[in-house]
Design a protein around this motif. Structure first.
Motif, short mmCIF file in Angstrom:
data_model
loop_
_atom_site.label_atom_id
_atom_site.label_comp_id
_atom_site.label_asym_id
_atom_site.label_seq_id
_atom_site.Cartn_x
_atom_site.Cartn_y
_atom_site.Cartn_z
N PRO A 44 8.63 -12.66 -17.87
CA PRO A 44 8.98 -11.25 -18.09
C PRO A 44 8.25 -10.63 -19.28
CG PRO A 44 10.95 -12.58 -17.73
CD PRO A 44 9.81 -13.53 -17.90
N ILE A 45 8.00 -11.41 -20.33
CA ILE A 45 7.33 -10.87 -21.52
C ILE A 45 5.90 -10.44 -21.19
CG2 ILE A 45 6.57 -11.36 -23.87
CD1 ILE A 45 9.59 -11.17 -23.55
N THR A 46 5.17 -11.33 -20.50
CA THR A 46 3.79 -10.99 -20.11
C THR A 46 3.77 -9.78 -19.18
OG1 THR A 46 3.17 -13.33 -20.26
CG2 THR A 46 1.66 -11.87 -19.09
N LEU A 47 4.73 -9.73 -18.25
CA LEU A 47 4.81 -8.59 -17.33
C LEU A 47 5.07 -7.29 -18.10
CD1 LEU A 47 4.94 -7.42 -14.48
CD2 LEU A 47 7.37 -8.02 -14.42
N LEU A 48 5.97 -7.33 -19.07
CA LEU A 48 6.26 -6.13 -19.87
C LEU A 48 5.05 -5.70 -20.68
CD1 LEU A 48 9.90 -6.84 -21.14
CD2 LEU A 48 9.17 -5.08 -19.50
N ILE A 49 4.29 -6.66 -21.21
CA ILE A 49 3.10 -6.34 -21.99
C ILE A 49 2.07 -5.63 -21.11
CG2 ILE A 49 1.11 -7.32 -23.19
CD1 ILE A 49 3.00 -9.45 -24.31
N VAL A 50 1.87 -6.14 -19.90
CA VAL A 50 0.90 -5.53 -18.98
C VAL A 50 1.38 -4.13 -18.56
CG1 VAL A 50 -0.11 -5.69 -16.67
CG2 VAL A 50 -0.01 -7.71 -18.15
N LEU A 51 2.68 -4.01 -18.26
CA LEU A 51 3.22 -2.70 -17.90
C LEU A 51 3.09 -1.71 -19.07
CD1 LEU A 51 6.45 -3.69 -15.89
CD2 LEU A 51 4.27 -2.83 -14.99
N GLY A 52 3.33 -2.20 -20.29
CA GLY A 52 3.15 -1.36 -21.46
C GLY A 52 1.72 -0.89 -21.61
N LEU A 53 0.77 -1.78 -21.31
CA LEU A 53 -0.66 -1.42 -21.34
C LEU A 53 -0.94 -0.30 -20.36
CD1 LEU A 53 -3.59 -2.08 -22.29
CD2 LEU A 53 -3.70 -3.71 -20.39
N GLY A 54 -0.38 -0.39 -19.16
CA GLY A 54 -0.58 0.65 -18.16
C GLY A 54 0.05 1.96 -18.55
N LEU A 55 1.27 1.89 -19.12
CA LEU A 55 1.97 3.11 -19.53
C LEU A 55 1.22 3.83 -20.64
CD1 LEU A 55 4.46 4.96 -19.41
CD2 LEU A 55 5.60 3.41 -21.01
N LEU A 56 0.85 3.09 -21.68
CA LEU A 56 0.12 3.71 -22.81
C LEU A 56 -1.23 4.26 -22.35
CD1 LEU A 56 0.87 1.12 -25.64
CD2 LEU A 56 1.68 3.49 -25.53
N SER A 57 -1.91 3.51 -21.49
CA SER A 57 -3.21 3.97 -21.01
C SER A 57 -3.09 5.25 -20.20
CB SER A 57 -3.87 2.88 -20.15
OG SER A 57 -4.16 1.74 -20.91
N SER A 58 -2.07 5.32 -19.35
CA SER A 58 -1.90 6.53 -18.52
C SER A 58 -1.58 7.75 -19.39
CB SER A 58 -0.80 6.31 -17.49
OG SER A 58 0.46 6.11 -18.10
N ILE A 59 -0.76 7.56 -20.42
CA ILE A 59 -0.43 8.69 -21.31
C ILE A 59 -1.67 9.11 -22.10
CG2 ILE A 59 0.91 9.38 -23.33
CD1 ILE A 59 3.15 7.52 -22.34
N GLY A 60 -2.36 8.13 -22.69
CA GLY A 60 -3.53 8.46 -23.50
C GLY A 60 -4.66 9.06 -22.68
N LEU A 61 -5.02 8.39 -21.60
CA LEU A 61 -6.14 8.87 -20.77
C LEU A 61 -5.79 10.16 -20.06
CD1 LEU A 61 -7.22 5.41 -19.32
CD2 LEU A 61 -8.50 6.78 -20.97
N GLY A 62 -4.54 10.26 -19.56
CA GLY A 62 -4.12 11.48 -18.88
C GLY A 62 -4.16 12.68 -19.82
N SER A 63 -3.64 12.50 -21.03
CA SER A 63 -3.65 13.58 -22.01
C SER A 63 -5.07 13.95 -22.41
CB SER A 63 -2.85 13.16 -23.26
OG SER A 63 -1.51 12.86 -22.93
N TYR A 64 -5.92 12.93 -22.54
CA TYR A 64 -7.31 13.15 -22.95
C TYR A 64 -8.06 13.97 -21.90
CZ TYR A 64 -11.72 11.83 -25.25
OH TYR A 64 -12.93 11.84 -25.92
N ILE A 65 -7.88 13.59 -20.63
CA ILE A 65 -8.58 14.31 -19.55
C ILE A 65 -8.06 15.74 -19.45
CG2 ILE A 65 -9.00 14.38 -17.08
CD1 ILE A 65 -10.54 12.19 -18.56
N LEU A 66 -6.74 15.93 -19.55
CA LEU A 66 -6.19 17.28 -19.49
C LEU A 66 -6.68 18.13 -20.66
CD1 LEU A 66 -2.47 16.77 -18.37
CD2 LEU A 66 -4.33 17.78 -17.05
#
Length: 306
Positions: free
Chosen positions: A207-229
């Protein structure tokens, strides 16, 4: 424009957090981290687009591809350019080259300003011109001190600028275009992940590794999405100048991760920070002027009512 500024700042702060976050991914090398980032970002980005009202742009580009298949070649090129940047962003701090990558982000706004002036005939305000001069001084000092520019710096500065220019030319400078960029590089991402097949089992049962990967996806989507907008809502020059905040944060995170700034390098960072401060002052001045105008308008309305 205010919305674009807020999105740009949000993206810069998120990227700073991501730079530090890579230390939690020690079980992966840079290629595997890139693969998991793409795979985890795509669903979160889709959700981000749904809540920001951008989800329809995915279908818009699909219809454009059906009518004009050659557009797919342009999308493959933008996908390759963005994939290179996403990989290098993760590769830098993992391999102790975070400062070289962050210097590329210092230089990127200068290239974006140049592209904005040359290709889109945008004009600089007095504050923006002063900011450019300060930043150019800082970058010139860094180039002189190093007797050249590291390849990581060139790839970030020139590659990202070409990416944004090409997206504007293809009229894909929205989240729908970026969604397709990620989708087209998904096979490469899965290939990198499969170089370590046992990780699939680890992801499913740890579960820890899964949460870390999901956190990577969440942060990336917020950062990249905001950057593109932000790149869509702001003129290229202002978008470029606001991008100075990101390398400042990346440099600070690189130092927290053990890299150091030599005494001779401080002048570069001081010049860049001064450039950022000038932009903050300009933004504050514009907000002050807008409030004054709003107060005047309110008084006029009250006088008319009386």
């Amino acid at each position: 424009m205010f919305k674009g500024i807020v999105l740009s700042v949000l993206a810069s702060v998120t990227f700073g957090v991501l730079y530090f976050y890579t230390q939690l991914l020690g079980m992966f090398d840079s290629e595997q981290t890139f693969g998991w980032r793409i795979l985890a970002t795509l669903p979160f980005l889709t959700a981000f687009m749904y809540f920001t009202g951008e989800i329809g742009n995915i279908a818009v580009i699909y219809r454009r591809i059906c009518k004009k298949p050659i557009l797919l070649l342009g999308l493959l090129l933008t996908s390759a350019l963005s994939s290179l940047q996403l990989w290098l962003f993760l590769w830098g701090p993992i391999h102790g080259r975070g400062l070289q990558v962050s210097l590329g982000y210092f230089l990127l706004p200068m290239v974006l300003v140049l592209f904005g002036c040359v290709f889109f005939k945008e004009k600089l305000s007095k504050f923006q011109l002063l900011s450019v001069i300060l930043a150019a001084f800082g970058v010139a000092l860094a180039i002189w001190r190093q007797s050249g520019i590291a390849w990581e710096t060139i790839v970030v500065a020139v590659g990202y600028a070409l990416y944004f220019l090409l997206r504007k030319k293809l009229a894909t400078d929205h989240l729908g275009g970026f969604w397709w960029d990620l989708l087209l590089c998904l096979p490469v991402a899965i290939y990198f992940i499969d170089t370590q097949p046992q990780v699939w089992v680890q992801i499913l049962f740890d579960p820890i590794t899964l949460l870390i990967v999901l956190g990577l996806g969440l942060l990336s989507s917020i950062g990249l999405g905001s950057y593109i907008l932000a790149s869509r809502y702001l003129p290229l020059i202002l978008f470029g100048l606001l991008s100075y905040l990101e390398p400042v944060l990346l440099a600070l995170v690189s130092m927290l991760l053990g890299e150091s700034i030599e005494a001779s390098e401080w002048w570069t960072y001081i010049a860049i920070w001064a450039a950022v401060l000038v932009l903050v002052l300009e933004g504050s001045w514009h907000i002050y002027q807008q409030r004054k105008q709003a107060q005047r308008l309110k008084k006029r309305i009250q006088n008319i009512d009386q």
